[in-house]
Design a protein around this motif. Sequence first.
Motif, PDB file in Angstrom:
ATOM      1  N   SER A 106       6.339  -1.536  -0.713  1.00 41.38           N
ATOM      2  CA  SER A 106       5.868  -0.286  -0.122  1.00 41.38           C
ATOM      3  C   SER A 106       5.762  -0.327   1.397  1.00 41.38           C
ATOM      4  CB  SER A 106       4.502   0.099  -0.701  1.00 41.38           C
ATOM      5  OG  SER A 106       4.592   0.303  -2.085  1.00 41.38           O
ATOM      6  N   TYR A 107       5.464  -1.485   1.941  1.00 46.30           N
ATOM      7  CA  TYR A 107       5.212  -1.596   3.380  1.00 46.30           C
ATOM      8  C   TYR A 107       6.125  -2.634   4.037  1.00 46.30           C
ATOM      9  CZ  TYR A 107       0.978   0.990   2.182  1.00 46.30           C
ATOM     10  OH  TYR A 107       0.093   1.930   1.728  1.00 46.30           O
ATOM     11  N   ALA A 108       7.330  -2.758   3.544  1.00 49.28           N
ATOM     12  CA  ALA A 108       8.270  -3.758   4.071  1.00 49.28           C
ATOM     13  C   ALA A 108       8.411  -3.638   5.581  1.00 49.28           C
ATOM     14  CB  ALA A 108       9.625  -3.587   3.401  1.00 49.28           C
ATOM     15  N   GLY A 109       8.241  -4.764   6.259  1.00 51.35           N
ATOM     16  CA  GLY A 109       8.411  -4.809   7.701  1.00 51.35           C
ATOM     17  C   GLY A 109       7.255  -4.268   8.521  1.00 51.35           C
ATOM     18  N   GLN A 110       6.237  -3.731   7.882  1.00 50.03           N
ATOM     19  CA  GLN A 110       5.118  -3.130   8.607  1.00 50.03           C
ATOM     20  C   GLN A 110       3.931  -4.071   8.762  1.00 50.03           C
ATOM     21  OE1 GLN A 110       4.083   0.873   7.264  1.00 50.03           O
ATOM     22  NE2 GLN A 110       6.039   0.973   6.197  1.00 50.03           N
ATOM     23  N   MET A 111       3.925  -5.160   8.012  1.00 51.09           N
ATOM     24  CA  MET A 111       2.788  -6.087   8.037  1.00 51.09           C
ATOM     25  C   MET A 111       3.199  -7.349   8.790  1.00 51.09           C
ATOM     26  SD  MET A 111       1.847  -5.539   4.044  1.00 51.09           S
ATOM     27  CE  MET A 111       3.566  -5.782   3.610  1.00 51.09           C
ATOM     28  N   PRO A 112       2.485  -7.687   9.837  1.00 51.05           N
ATOM     29  CA  PRO A 112       2.817  -8.912  10.580  1.00 51.05           C
ATOM     30  C   PRO A 112       2.748 -10.178   9.717  1.00 51.05           C
ATOM     31  CG  PRO A 112       1.299  -7.562  11.856  1.00 51.05           C
ATOM     32  CD  PRO A 112       1.417  -6.936  10.491  1.00 51.05           C
ATOM     33  N   ASP A 113       1.891 -10.191   8.723  1.00 51.01           N
ATOM     34  CA  ASP A 113       1.765 -11.361   7.848  1.00 51.01           C
ATOM     35  C   ASP A 113       1.716 -10.877   6.406  1.00 51.01           C
ATOM     36  OD1 ASP A 113       1.113 -13.633   6.399  1.00 51.01           O
ATOM     37  OD2 ASP A 113      -0.483 -14.262   7.757  1.00 51.01           O
ATOM     38  N   SER A 114       2.780 -11.155   5.662  1.00 50.76           N
ATOM     39  CA  SER A 114       2.847 -10.719   4.258  1.00 50.76           C
ATOM     40  C   SER A 114       2.851 -11.919   3.320  1.00 50.76           C
ATOM     41  CB  SER A 114       4.092  -9.860   4.032  1.00 50.76           C
ATOM     42  OG  SER A 114       5.257 -10.591   4.342  1.00 50.76           O
ATOM     43  N   SER A 115       2.295 -13.019   3.767  1.00 52.40           N
ATOM     44  CA  SER A 115       2.336 -14.263   3.004  1.00 52.40           C
ATOM     45  C   SER A 115       1.478 -14.254   1.746  1.00 52.40           C
ATOM     46  CB  SER A 115       1.913 -15.439   3.890  1.00 52.40           C
ATOM     47  OG  SER A 115       0.578 -15.258   4.349  1.00 52.40           O
ATOM     48  N   SER A 116       0.503 -13.361   1.668  1.00 52.51           N
ATOM     49  CA  SER A 116      -0.371 -13.267   0.499  1.00 52.51           C
ATOM     50  C   SER A 116      -0.869 -11.832   0.377  1.00 52.51           C
ATOM     51  CB  SER A 116      -1.570 -14.215   0.643  1.00 52.51           C
ATOM     52  OG  SER A 116      -2.412 -13.774   1.697  1.00 52.51           O
TER      53      SER A 116
END
Length: 68
Positions: free
Chosen positions: A41-51
Amino acid sequence: SESVLMGLTNEVQAIRKKMEEMVPGLDLGDAGTLHQWYLDSYAGQMPDSSSLRMCMNTNPGYRGLTHP
């Protein structure tokens, strides 16, 4: 907290797996994890998507909100 949300996600995945075992041909692949939903849903919008936690905490759309 993140552990509660992950517990719910794991429960949904266990139910999905059991239902697919019980019903031949049933594909519930769209019942993904909450973490995967954030990634989709938020691909590329979160600086850290590790968890899951980091997805929620670094999503700019949630700035100012409190999350686990």
